[in-house]
Design an enzyme around this catalytic site. Structure first.
Site, PDB file in Angstrom:
ATOM      1  NE  ARG A 100      -3.124   0.711  -0.684  1.00 23.70           N
ATOM      2  CZ  ARG A 100      -3.443   0.813  -1.961  1.00 23.70           C
ATOM      3  NH1 ARG A 100      -3.075   1.885  -2.655  1.00 23.70           N
ATOM      4  NH2 ARG A 100      -4.089  -0.149  -2.577  1.00 23.70           N
ATOM      5  CE  LYS A 135      -1.371  28.331  -3.344  1.00 21.57           C
ATOM      6  NZ  LYS A 135      -2.345  28.949  -4.275  1.00 21.57           N
ATOM      7  CE  LYS A 167       2.651  34.612  -3.036  1.00 19.69           C
ATOM      8  NZ  LYS A 167       2.156  33.223  -3.193  1.00 19.69           N
ATOM      9  CD  GLU A 201       1.291  37.938  -4.900  1.00 21.94           C
ATOM     10  OE1 GLU A 201       1.431  36.705  -4.928  1.00 21.94           O
ATOM     11  OE2 GLU A 201       0.538  38.517  -4.085  1.00 21.94           O
ATOM     12  CG  ASP A 222      -1.616  37.034  -7.505  1.00 23.11           C
ATOM     13  OD1 ASP A 222      -1.584  35.857  -7.892  1.00 23.11           O
ATOM     14  OD2 ASP A 222      -2.333  37.430  -6.560  1.00 23.11           O
TER      15      ASP A 222
END
Length: 287
Positions: A100, A135, A167, A201, A222
């Site tokens: 698994r 992410k 950011k 950004e 962005d």
């Protein structure tokens, strides 16, 4: 970019094995004789791009060094349903103990590689490169970043320690403190090493000139519209790498690439991916 080391991969596998069977596989121990043998074939149920085949084999090796794994393909290779990607032979309890975890990791990595390859194909013929983001699944970043490379993509910064990337939240805090964006960039340049890359950004065209003039290496546009992206690329005029982010999917990525951006970052490569269906066909015999 941080490459996966064997020690780091082994650490992921050992922790996964401990999670899956902290006190052993009570089912196999109850049903299978200790001497039972097993042979197994790794077979895809759908087409895709392979990633994690070495990881697949390593799981069996860490469970039982006597299990033999023969790899029939390599990471980055395309496959069709029904082909044998690997063969496994050894103690039946060991094979089922590893099954698994070996499948979970290779299925997810192959899913990421397959999705990445679709994005890369969608921007073929443009200057844009497809890159990942932070992410990622906690604890699996090294493997997921490898899968992006196996699919033909490129890695962004590996962690918060690798590059400066200011950011929206950073910029909001700066604005609240009364520091201008250009001044903040110039101060950051003084504080960081000359080898550290600096990216900022922006979410408005009127920020572009100030950011580029202050001396960034990369500017991230962005959630810009296509027309805004084209205008932003023209304003930068080659003075920095231009990255597009936000609103990127397989339906929009080709149009985004056509605006002339250098990089398109895609969080979906790792946070919204579907694992590829790989099966381990096992045959158990008496030892």
């Amino acid at each position: 970019m941080t490459q996966a080391t064997q020690a780091a991969i082994d650490d992921i596998i050992v922790r996964a094995l401990a999670e899956d069977a902290p006190w052993g596989d009570v089912t196999s121990d109850a049903f299978l004789p200790a001497s039972a043998r097993a042979t197994a074939s790794l077979v895809p149920r759908e087409p895709g791009i392979l990633s994690g085949i070495e990881v697949f084999g390593r799981v069996f090796g860490l469970v039982d060094p006597d299990v033999v794994v023969e790899l029939g393909s390599t990471d980055g290779a395309a496959f069709e349903p029904g082909v044998v990607l690997a063969r496994v032979e050894g103690n039946a309890r060991s094979v089922l103990r590893a099954e698994r975890i070996a499948l979970n990791l290779s299925q997810r990595m192959s899913g990421i590689a397959t999705l990445t390859a679709r994005y890369v194909a969608a921007v073929a013929g443009t200057r844009a490169r497809i890159v990942d983001t932070r992410k990622t699944t906690p604890g699996l970043r090294i493997l997921e970043r490898q899968a992006v490379r196996d699919g033909g993509g490129v890695n962004h910064r590996f962690s918060l320690s690798d590059a400066v990337l200011a950011k929206d939240n950073h910029l909001a805090l700066l604005a609240a403190s009364g520091v201008t964006l250009g001044e903040a960039i110039r101060l950051a340049r003084i504080r960081i090493s000359h080898t550290t890359r600096l990216e900022v950004e922006v979410d408005r065209l009127d920020q572009v000139e100030e950011v580029v003039a202050a001396g960034v290496d990369t500017i991230m546009l962005d959630n810009f519209s296509l027309d805004e992206l084209r205008e932003g690329v023209a304003m930068v005029a080659g003075r920095a790498i231009v990255e597009a982010s936000g609103g990127v999917n397989l339906e929009t990525v080709a149009d985004i690439a056509s605006t002339g951006v250098d990089v398109i970052s895609v969080g979906a490569l790792t946070h919204s991916v579907r694992s590829i269906d790989l099966g381990l066909d096992v045959d158990v015999t008496a030892g």
